[in-house]
Design an enzyme around this catalytic site. Structure first.
Site, PDB file in Angstrom:
ATOM      1  N   HIS A 115     -43.017  -4.753  14.138  1.00  0.00           N
ATOM      2  CA  HIS A 115     -43.548  -2.808  13.672  1.00  0.00           C
ATOM      3  C   HIS A 115     -43.325  -2.208  15.253  1.00  0.00           C
ATOM      4  CE1 HIS A 115     -47.076  -0.163  12.978  1.00  0.00           C
ATOM      5  NE2 HIS A 115     -47.267  -0.215  14.489  1.00  0.00           N
ATOM      6  N   GLU A 124       0.643  -1.022   0.088  1.00  0.00           N
ATOM      7  CA  GLU A 124      -0.256   0.192   0.532  1.00  0.00           C
ATOM      8  C   GLU A 124       0.780   1.321   0.098  1.00  0.00           C
ATOM      9  OE1 GLU A 124      -3.238   1.757  -0.357  1.00  0.00           O
ATOM     10  OE2 GLU A 124      -2.027   2.966   0.028  1.00  0.00           O
ATOM     11  N   ILE A 184     -21.457  12.423  -4.945  1.00  0.00           N
ATOM     12  CA  ILE A 184     -20.282  13.092  -4.237  1.00  0.00           C
ATOM     13  C   ILE A 184     -21.082  14.846  -4.228  1.00  0.00           C
ATOM     14  CG2 ILE A 184     -18.543  14.732  -3.674  1.00  0.00           C
ATOM     15  CD1 ILE A 184     -16.619  11.723  -4.590  1.00  0.00           C
ATOM     16  N   GLU A 196     -24.323  22.112 -12.362  1.00  0.00           N
ATOM     17  CA  GLU A 196     -24.596  20.998 -13.053  1.00  0.00           C
ATOM     18  C   GLU A 196     -24.607  21.086 -15.033  1.00  0.00           C
ATOM     19  OE1 GLU A 196     -24.489  16.829 -12.547  1.00  0.00           O
ATOM     20  OE2 GLU A 196     -24.537  16.842 -14.827  1.00  0.00           O
TER      21      GLU A 196
HETATM   22  P1  FAD Z   1      -9.447   2.618  -3.128  1.00  0.00           P
HETATM   23  O1  FAD Z   1     -10.122   2.503  -2.273  1.00  0.00           O
HETATM   24  O2  FAD Z   1      -9.031   4.029  -4.023  1.00  0.00           O
HETATM   25  O3  FAD Z   1      -8.093   2.493  -2.924  1.00  0.00           O
HETATM   26  C1  FAD Z   1      -7.022   2.043  -3.729  1.00  0.00           C
HETATM   27  C2  FAD Z   1      -5.692   1.921  -2.918  1.00  0.00           C
HETATM   28  O4  FAD Z   1      -4.746   1.531  -3.175  1.00  0.00           O
HETATM   29  C3  FAD Z   1      -4.731   3.135  -2.104  1.00  0.00           C
HETATM   30  O5  FAD Z   1      -5.326   3.384  -1.208  1.00  0.00           O
HETATM   31  C4  FAD Z   1      -3.822   3.523  -2.450  1.00  0.00           C
HETATM   32  O6  FAD Z   1      -3.257   4.672  -2.209  1.00  0.00           O
HETATM   33  C5  FAD Z   1      -3.030   2.807  -3.482  1.00  0.00           C
HETATM   34  N1  FAD Z   1      -2.780   2.307  -3.930  1.00  0.00           N
HETATM   35  C6  FAD Z   1      -2.570   2.402  -5.736  1.00  0.00           C
HETATM   36  N2  FAD Z   1      -1.821   2.526  -6.525  1.00  0.00           N
HETATM   37  C7  FAD Z   1      -0.635   1.681  -6.167  1.00  0.00           C
HETATM   38  C8  FAD Z   1       1.036   1.183  -5.770  1.00  0.00           C
HETATM   39  N3  FAD Z   1       0.884   1.643  -7.564  1.00  0.00           N
HETATM   40  N4  FAD Z   1       1.141   0.718  -4.610  1.00  0.00           N
HETATM   41  C9  FAD Z   1       0.927   0.820  -3.735  1.00  0.00           C
HETATM   42  N5  FAD Z   1      -0.371   0.769  -3.490  1.00  0.00           N
HETATM   43  C10 FAD Z   1      -1.343   2.043  -4.586  1.00  0.00           C
HETATM   44  N6  FAD Z   1     -18.432   3.599  -2.222  1.00  0.00           N
HETATM   45  C11 FAD Z   1     -19.396   2.678  -1.690  1.00  0.00           C
HETATM   46  O7  FAD Z   1     -20.000   1.895  -2.146  1.00  0.00           O
HETATM   47  N7  FAD Z   1     -20.849   4.024  -0.932  1.00  0.00           N
HETATM   48  C12 FAD Z   1     -20.305   5.262  -0.018  1.00  0.00           C
HETATM   49  O8  FAD Z   1     -20.945   5.370   0.855  1.00  0.00           O
HETATM   50  C13 FAD Z   1     -18.580   5.610  -1.452  1.00  0.00           C
HETATM   51  N8  FAD Z   1     -19.505   6.987  -1.117  1.00  0.00           N
HETATM   52  C14 FAD Z   1     -18.114   7.517  -1.333  1.00  0.00           C
HETATM   53  C15 FAD Z   1     -17.252   9.162  -1.188  1.00  0.00           C
HETATM   54  C16 FAD Z   1     -16.674   9.870  -1.862  1.00  0.00           C
HETATM   55  C17 FAD Z   1     -16.075  10.950  -1.292  1.00  0.00           C
HETATM   56  C18 FAD Z   1     -16.217   9.043  -2.733  1.00  0.00           C
HETATM   57  C19 FAD Z   1     -14.290   9.212  -3.370  1.00  0.00           C
HETATM   58  C20 FAD Z   1     -16.121   7.948  -2.791  1.00  0.00           C
HETATM   59  C21 FAD Z   1     -16.761   6.605  -1.970  1.00  0.00           C
HETATM   60  N9  FAD Z   1     -17.545   5.140  -2.741  1.00  0.00           N
HETATM   61  C22 FAD Z   1     -18.333   4.974  -1.857  1.00  0.00           C
HETATM   62  C23 FAD Z   1     -16.631   4.868  -3.546  1.00  0.00           C
HETATM   63  C24 FAD Z   1     -15.453   4.061  -2.920  1.00  0.00           C
HETATM   64  O9  FAD Z   1     -14.112   4.230  -2.010  1.00  0.00           O
HETATM   65  C25 FAD Z   1     -14.517   3.186  -4.132  1.00  0.00           C
HETATM   66  O10 FAD Z   1     -16.007   2.731  -4.798  1.00  0.00           O
HETATM   67  C26 FAD Z   1     -13.924   2.216  -3.027  1.00  0.00           C
HETATM   68  O11 FAD Z   1     -13.131   2.869  -2.450  1.00  0.00           O
HETATM   69  C27 FAD Z   1     -12.833   1.225  -4.106  1.00  0.00           C
HETATM   70  O12 FAD Z   1     -12.024   0.277  -3.624  1.00  0.00           O
HETATM   71  P2  FAD Z   1     -10.920   0.516  -4.237  1.00  0.00           P
HETATM   72  O13 FAD Z   1     -10.126  -0.766  -3.429  1.00  0.00           O
HETATM   73  O14 FAD Z   1     -10.767  -0.198  -5.988  1.00  0.00           O
HETATM   74  O15 FAD Z   1      -9.711   0.959  -4.918  1.00  0.00           O
HETATM   75  P1  NAD Z   2     -20.501  11.257 -10.317  1.00  0.00           P
HETATM   76  O1  NAD Z   2     -20.337  10.334 -12.002  1.00  0.00           O
HETATM   77  O2  NAD Z   2     -21.259  10.510  -9.372  1.00  0.00           O
HETATM   78  O3  NAD Z   2     -20.964  12.910 -10.538  1.00  0.00           O
HETATM   79  C1  NAD Z   2     -20.722  13.859 -11.455  1.00  0.00           C
HETATM   80  C2  NAD Z   2     -21.641  14.642 -12.479  1.00  0.00           C
HETATM   81  O4  NAD Z   2     -20.540  15.648 -12.940  1.00  0.00           O
HETATM   82  C3  NAD Z   2     -22.162  14.049 -12.972  1.00  0.00           C
HETATM   83  O5  NAD Z   2     -23.685  14.560 -13.045  1.00  0.00           O
HETATM   84  C4  NAD Z   2     -22.031  15.156 -14.338  1.00  0.00           C
HETATM   85  O6  NAD Z   2     -23.335  15.297 -15.687  1.00  0.00           O
HETATM   86  C5  NAD Z   2     -21.723  16.047 -14.047  1.00  0.00           C
HETATM   87  N1  NAD Z   2     -19.919  16.902 -15.089  1.00  0.00           N
HETATM   88  C6  NAD Z   2     -19.576  16.791 -15.294  1.00  0.00           C
HETATM   89  N2  NAD Z   2     -18.836  17.938 -15.873  1.00  0.00           N
HETATM   90  C7  NAD Z   2     -19.304  18.952 -15.552  1.00  0.00           C
HETATM   91  C8  NAD Z   2     -19.026  20.349 -15.597  1.00  0.00           C
HETATM   92  N3  NAD Z   2     -18.298  20.543 -16.545  1.00  0.00           N
HETATM   93  N4  NAD Z   2     -19.648  20.720 -15.172  1.00  0.00           N
HETATM   94  C9  NAD Z   2     -20.744  20.794 -14.783  1.00  0.00           C
HETATM   95  N5  NAD Z   2     -20.830  19.198 -14.188  1.00  0.00           N
HETATM   96  C10 NAD Z   2     -20.397  18.539 -14.593  1.00  0.00           C
HETATM   97  O7  NAD Z   2     -19.112  11.439  -9.752  1.00  0.00           O
HETATM   98  P2  NAD Z   2     -18.348  11.940  -8.368  1.00  0.00           P
HETATM   99  O8  NAD Z   2     -19.920  12.461  -7.768  1.00  0.00           O
HETATM  100  O9  NAD Z   2     -17.382  12.202  -8.283  1.00  0.00           O
HETATM  101  O10 NAD Z   2     -18.974  10.663  -7.892  1.00  0.00           O
HETATM  102  C11 NAD Z   2     -17.587   9.720  -8.359  1.00  0.00           C
HETATM  103  C12 NAD Z   2     -18.183   8.242  -8.126  1.00  0.00           C
HETATM  104  O11 NAD Z   2     -17.861   8.041  -6.979  1.00  0.00           O
HETATM  105  C13 NAD Z   2     -19.456   7.529  -8.066  1.00  0.00           C
HETATM  106  O12 NAD Z   2     -19.832   7.350  -9.398  1.00  0.00           O
HETATM  107  C14 NAD Z   2     -19.512   6.367  -7.498  1.00  0.00           C
HETATM  108  O13 NAD Z   2     -19.096   5.784  -8.212  1.00  0.00           O
HETATM  109  C15 NAD Z   2     -18.596   6.587  -6.612  1.00  0.00           C
HETATM  110  N6  NAD Z   2     -19.303   7.616  -5.452  1.00  0.00           N
HETATM  111  C16 NAD Z   2     -20.767   6.816  -4.741  1.00  0.00           C
HETATM  112  C17 NAD Z   2     -21.195   7.381  -3.150  1.00  0.00           C
HETATM  113  C18 NAD Z   2     -22.574   6.151  -2.539  1.00  0.00           C
HETATM  114  O14 NAD Z   2     -22.049   4.646  -2.914  1.00  0.00           O
HETATM  115  N7  NAD Z   2     -23.391   7.040  -2.126  1.00  0.00           N
HETATM  116  C19 NAD Z   2     -20.532   8.303  -2.800  1.00  0.00           C
HETATM  117  C20 NAD Z   2     -19.997   9.169  -3.039  1.00  0.00           C
HETATM  118  C21 NAD Z   2     -19.151   8.678  -4.329  1.00  0.00           C
END
Ligand code: FAD
Ligand code: NAD
Length: 474
Positions: free
Chosen positions: A450, A39, A190, A209
């Site tokens: 319930h 990591e 997000i 948006e």
């Molecule tokens: P990551 O979690 O991105 O982990 C990848 C890891 O690989 C990182 O720690 C990175 O440092 C490491 N890495 C990269 N390259 C290397 C390398 N060469 N060598 C060693 N380590 C490396 N998903 C949900 O299901 N529910 C949610 O509510 C939700 N909320 C979110 C809110 C936000 C603000 C964001 C940004 C994302 C959210 N997601 C949510 C999406 C979720 O975080 C991702 O789908 C998930 O983290 C993916 O897991 P992963 O293991 O593929 O990658």
């Molecule tokens: P998103 O793909 O959900 O939304 C991006 C939005 O930005 C779209 O509505 C798009 O039309 C708009 N957009 C793109 N270019 C633009 C521009 N130039 N000006 C104005 N609007 C523009 O992406 P996100 O919100 O960044 O989230 C990324 C990913 O993270 C999600 O697709 C999801 O997979 C994951 N995520 C999941 C959760 C959850 O599971 N509850 C929460 C947060 C994030």
């Protein structure tokens, strides 16, 4: 091998310690594989450190503050003073507890943990450059590898993240003070989750948006409820506008947007959060040295056993493509380890749920009625409005519905769309029904506690069969 390297060998090399990687590593350890997990930044990846967990902690606090300040109709008069440093400190504590847990569980399952950046040298060797100056590097020979390098936010041209004016979601979740005004670019997952939370904490929020609605991919009936509520919270939506650039003006960011017909708008805000999607991080570990080529979207393509075209190398989680959700990464990580250990494991689930933690929450699994029809089913739809749920009324949250979609002839459950408090939890029951091949009668005949919100799921199933009690049958 580079002079000065140490050289080791491992049966399974996992690159990346997020939900995809740490699950692959722990499951591999459980199945007796000799596993090394590398990591580069922080165990737990995006999800635990700057994604799912911090955002949900943040949203919880904003819900608390907003609820307590708006409870006069229930006879409760209170004021919530937001201390951002306290909020962020508490959130960081939750994160630490979970990331420490990942480290401990990995070790307890025999996983060898290495902190550093891994890069393929060829399809049987990786080089790990250890974190920190002068920490050296090592060469690892592996039999199998799992690429779990995740994703990163898309950087919009003209809006490079600076952690000050222009924020990524990670920056927004660690602010030291509450911005008076926040402009959010992107009304997706997000954008909607965090704009709702900041509005509830008291920021003046504008969402720009490019499309004409929020949350692309969700039905209009669903987005309307979330959008209406967001507007009630004071969020100003600017649809059909693309963010073009920004400059400093009067101690704020002046953001320029443009509509399709070329009309230009300007908005001033203390901070700008850019959330316009995420892209696979397939360029962090020299995959081409292992004969792998990401597709045009940067995704490393895999089959239903998570194998890449190089058979002994797997890819899981965000780097392996949509949906970019943690629970999808978890499942793929598990399957990768099981396939490598020789188990008959496949990605064979019928439906991957999704939830949006807005107000109200959205839960979705399987097919909607149009999708069911397109797949050749004759769908029957059952619905229970939340205003008919006793429990929803006791929570002061009557907007939304539970909608269940089934095949009319066989009554097999095909999907559900839920807009309700705790929809993220309620959707699990329907996911289980789909996986088990359950019929409407199975859900309708199950006695639900319930008063709970889950009763609405049973009533929606009964409604599809014309036997709901607490709502009129169609
Ligand atoms: P990551 O979690 O991105 O982990 C990848 C890891 O690989 C990182 O720690 C990175 O440092 C490491 N890495 C990269 N390259 C290397 C390398 N060469 N060598 C060693 N380590 C490396 N998903 C949900 O299901 N529910 C949610 O509510 C939700 N909320 C979110 C809110 C936000 C603000 C964001 C940004 C994302 C959210 N997601 C949510 C999406 C979720 O975080 C991702 O789908 C998930 O983290 C993916 O897991 P992963 O293991 O593929 O990658
Ligand atoms: P998103 O793909 O959900 O939304 C991006 C939005 O930005 C779209 O509505 C798009 O039309 C708009 N957009 C793109 N270019 C633009 C521009 N130039 N000006 C104005 N609007 C523009 O992406 P996100 O919100 O960044 O989230 C990324 C990913 O993270 C999600 O697709 C999801 O997979 C994951 N995520 C999941 C959760 C959850 O599971 N509850 C929460 C947060 C994030």
């Amino acid at each position: 091998m580079v002079v000065g390297d140490i050289s080791t060998g491992t049966e399974l090399l996992v690159i990346g310690g997020g939900p995809g990687g740490y699950v692959a590593a722990i499951r591999g350890g459980q199945l007796g594989l000799d596993v090394t997990l590398v990591e580069a930044e922080a165990y737990g990846g995006t999800c635990l450190n700057e994604g799912c967990i911090p955002s949900k902690a943040f949203i919880h606090v904003s819900d608390l503050a907003h609820e307590v300040e708006n409870a006069e109709p229930m006879g409760l008069y209170a004021r919530a003073d937001v201390d951002m440093q306290g909020l962020v400190g508490w959130k960081d504590g939750v994160v630490s507890q979970l990331t420490d847990g990942v480290e401990k569980l990995s070790k307890a399952n025999g996983v060898n943990l290495i902190e550093g950046r891994a890069e393929f040298v060829d399809d049987r060797t990786a080089r790990v450059v250890h974190g920190g100056e002068g920490q050296g590097s090592e060469s690892i020979e592996f039999e199998h590898a799992v690429i779990a390098t995740g994703s990163r936010p898309v950087e919009l041209p003209g809006f490079e993240f600076d952690g000050d004016r222009v924020l990524s979601s990670a920056d927004a979740l660690s602010l030291e003070s509450l911005p008076e005004s926040l402009l959010v670019v992107g009304g997706g997952y997000i954008g909607m989750e965090l704009s709702t939370a900041f509005a509830k904490l008291g920021s003046d929020v504008t969402v720009v948006e490019i499309l004409d609605d929020v949350l692309p991919g969700y039905d209009e009936e669903i987005t309307r409820l979330v959008r209406d509520r967001a507007e009630e919270l004071g969020i100003d939506f600017r649809f059909g506008e693309a963010a073009q650039g920004w400059q400093t003006a009067d101690d704020a960011a002046r953001v320029t947007t443009e509509t399709e017909d070329g009309t230009v708008h300007e908005y001033d805000a203390e901070r700008v959060l850019v959330a316009v999607g995420r892209q696979p991080a397939s360029d962090t570990c020299s995959v081409e040295s292992a004969d792998l080529k990401p597709n045009d979207d940067g995704v490393i393509e895999t089959d239903d056993s998570t194998r890449t075209p190089v058979e002994h190398i797997h890819a899981v989680g965000d780097v392996a493509g949509e949906p970019m959700l943690a629970h999808k990464a978890y499942r793929e990580g598990r399957v990768a380890a099981e396939v490598i250990a020789g188990e008959p494991s496949r990605l064979d689930q019928q439906a991957i749920p999704a939830a949006v933690f807005t107000d109200p929450e959205i839960g979705s699994v399987g097919l909607n009625a149009e999708e069911a029809e397109a797949e050749g089913f004759d769908p029957v739809v059952g619905e229970m409005p939340m205003h008919a749920s006793g429990r929803a009324l006791t929570l002061g949250a009557e907007d939304g519905f539970v909608r269940i979609i089934a095949d009319a002839e066989t009554e097999f459950v095909l999907g559900a769309r839920i807009v309700a408090p705790d929809a993220s939890e309620l959707i699990a029951e329907v996911g289980l029904a789909i996986e088990m091949g359950a019929q409407l009668a199975d859900i309708a005949a199950t006695v639900h506690t319930h008063p709970t919100l889950s009763e609405a799921v049973a009533e929606a199933a009964a409604n599809a069969r014309g036997s709901a009690i607490h709502t009129l049958n169609r």
